[in-house]
Design a protein around this motif. Sequence first.
Motif, mmCIF file in Angstrom:
data_model
loop_
_atom_site.group_PDB
_atom_site.id
_atom_site.type_symbol
_atom_site.label_atom_id
_atom_site.label_comp_id
_atom_site.label_asym_id
_atom_site.label_seq_id
_atom_site.Cartn_x
_atom_site.Cartn_y
_atom_site.Cartn_z
ATOM 1 N N ALA A 27 -14.796 82.200 128.290
ATOM 2 C CA ALA A 27 -13.740 82.606 127.352
ATOM 3 C C ALA A 27 -13.970 84.035 126.881
ATOM 4 C CB ALA A 27 -13.700 81.652 126.161
ATOM 5 N N ASP A 28 -15.216 84.394 126.628
ATOM 6 C CA ASP A 28 -15.529 85.756 126.217
ATOM 7 C C ASP A 28 -15.247 86.743 127.351
ATOM 8 O OD1 ASP A 28 -16.538 87.611 124.220
ATOM 9 O OD2 ASP A 28 -18.271 87.839 125.554
ATOM 10 N N GLU A 29 -15.607 86.377 128.573
ATOM 11 C CA GLU A 29 -15.330 87.236 129.722
ATOM 12 C C GLU A 29 -13.821 87.409 129.917
ATOM 13 O OE1 GLU A 29 -17.286 85.345 133.003
ATOM 14 O OE2 GLU A 29 -19.270 86.024 132.376
ATOM 15 N N ALA A 30 -13.077 86.319 129.795
ATOM 16 C CA ALA A 30 -11.621 86.382 129.967
ATOM 17 C C ALA A 30 -10.997 87.256 128.885
ATOM 18 C CB ALA A 30 -11.022 84.975 129.942
ATOM 19 N N ARG A 31 -11.431 87.060 127.645
ATOM 20 C CA ARG A 31 -10.898 87.879 126.554
ATOM 21 C C ARG A 31 -11.191 89.351 126.807
ATOM 22 N NH1 ARG A 31 -12.850 90.762 123.132
ATOM 23 N NH2 ARG A 31 -14.944 89.974 123.404
ATOM 24 N N SER A 32 -12.410 89.655 127.180
ATOM 25 C CA SER A 32 -12.778 91.049 127.448
ATOM 26 C C SER A 32 -11.964 91.622 128.592
ATOM 27 C CB SER A 32 -14.265 91.150 127.797
ATOM 28 O OG SER A 32 -15.047 90.827 126.698
ATOM 29 N N TYR A 33 -11.805 90.852 129.647
ATOM 30 C CA TYR A 33 -11.093 91.368 130.809
ATOM 31 C C TYR A 33 -9.607 91.546 130.529
ATOM 32 C CZ TYR A 33 -9.137 91.970 135.413
ATOM 33 O OH TYR A 33 -8.451 92.462 136.475
ATOM 34 N N PHE A 34 -8.974 90.500 130.028
ATOM 35 C CA PHE A 34 -7.527 90.560 129.846
ATOM 36 C C PHE A 34 -7.110 91.440 128.670
ATOM 37 C CE2 PHE A 34 -7.801 86.474 132.263
ATOM 38 C CZ PHE A 34 -7.137 86.928 133.393
ATOM 39 N N ASP A 35 -7.997 91.630 127.684
ATOM 40 C CA ASP A 35 -7.680 92.478 126.534
ATOM 41 C C ASP A 35 -8.164 93.914 126.699
ATOM 42 O OD1 ASP A 35 -6.511 90.370 125.264
ATOM 43 O OD2 ASP A 35 -8.144 90.026 123.854
ATOM 44 N N SER A 36 -9.074 94.142 127.644
ATOM 45 C CA SER A 36 -9.743 95.444 127.737
ATOM 46 C C SER A 36 -8.827 96.580 128.133
ATOM 47 C CB SER A 36 -10.904 95.370 128.715
ATOM 48 O OG SER A 36 -10.412 95.161 130.024
ATOM 49 N N SER A 37 -7.875 96.287 128.965
ATOM 50 C CA SER A 37 -7.025 97.376 129.430
ATOM 51 C C SER A 37 -5.643 96.836 129.744
ATOM 52 C CB SER A 37 -7.629 98.012 130.678
ATOM 53 O OG SER A 37 -7.670 97.068 131.720
ATOM 54 N N ALA A 38 -4.790 97.749 130.068
ATOM 55 C CA ALA A 38 -3.448 97.363 130.496
ATOM 56 C C ALA A 38 -3.559 96.746 131.888
ATOM 57 C CB ALA A 38 -2.547 98.587 130.509
ATOM 58 N N LEU A 39 -2.452 96.461 132.443
ATOM 59 C CA LEU A 39 -2.368 95.885 133.770
ATOM 60 C C LEU A 39 -3.098 96.758 134.787
ATOM 61 C CD1 LEU A 39 -0.862 93.484 135.114
ATOM 62 C CD2 LEU A 39 0.990 95.061 135.567
ATOM 63 N N PRO A 40 -3.846 96.162 135.713
ATOM 64 C CA PRO A 40 -4.501 96.974 136.748
ATOM 65 C C PRO A 40 -3.481 97.865 137.467
ATOM 66 C CG PRO A 40 -5.260 94.706 136.848
ATOM 67 C CD PRO A 40 -4.140 94.745 135.855
ATOM 68 N N GLU A 41 -3.917 99.071 137.819
ATOM 69 C CA GLU A 41 -3.019 100.078 138.390
ATOM 70 C C GLU A 41 -2.252 99.596 139.615
ATOM 71 O OE1 GLU A 41 -4.824 103.863 139.070
ATOM 72 O OE2 GLU A 41 -5.867 103.786 137.147
ATOM 73 N N ASP A 42 -2.907 98.817 140.486
ATOM 74 C CA ASP A 42 -2.244 98.401 141.716
ATOM 75 C C ASP A 42 -1.161 97.349 141.479
ATOM 76 O OD1 ASP A 42 -4.365 96.797 140.980
ATOM 77 O OD2 ASP A 42 -4.831 96.174 143.021
ATOM 78 N N LEU A 43 -1.022 96.846 140.245
ATOM 79 C CA LEU A 43 0.014 95.855 139.949
ATOM 80 C C LEU A 43 1.163 96.434 139.117
ATOM 81 C CD1 LEU A 43 -2.189 92.756 139.011
ATOM 82 C CD2 LEU A 43 -1.194 93.307 141.233
ATOM 83 N N THR A 44 1.048 97.675 138.705
ATOM 84 C CA THR A 44 2.033 98.234 137.763
ATOM 85 C C THR A 44 3.407 98.461 138.371
ATOM 86 O OG1 THR A 44 1.223 100.461 138.213
ATOM 87 C CG2 THR A 44 0.327 99.327 136.277
#
Length: 159
Positions: A27-44
């Motif tokens: 849960a901590d890893e998911a929160r960090s990953y999904f909250d850390s930045s905007a959408l990955p560049e290759d998906l924008t």
Amino acid sequence: MGKAASLDRGLHRRLVDGLYLEAMVMADEARSYFDSSALPEDLTDDPLQRVAFACESLKVTTRLMHIIAWLLSQRAWQRGEIGDGELGEEKYRLGVAAQSDADLSAAFPFAARSLVDASQELYDRVARLQERIDLMLRLDGGERESPARALMERLSTSF
């Protein structure tokens, strides 16, 4: 003693504690990953991928919340805060979580795919544990399953 007394509380505690630690770290890893930045560049550039990414992040979060809530109710049962009869009630069961779409998440970055897959695998393991506990709750006090039959059933469901 109630039906759930047939559960080995020591083994149950070790399983629940291990799963709880794993779920909290994830849960901590998911929160960090999904909250850390905007959408990955290759998906924008792809609107479908942006929506799929957002949906999968919610699915991961929901799965983990269901797992953690279930594990907390198991801990409450271990401490005697929930009685044996209450353990089988719907409010203490593992909540239903949507499956991920492997085709949509295939284009996600490795870290996102890893979180999606790991959360689904953890949810599936907890669901199997819930099924085993349900089976033990259904056993009548005097009609315990033989250890040999229990081992055979575990082996048959493992493979």
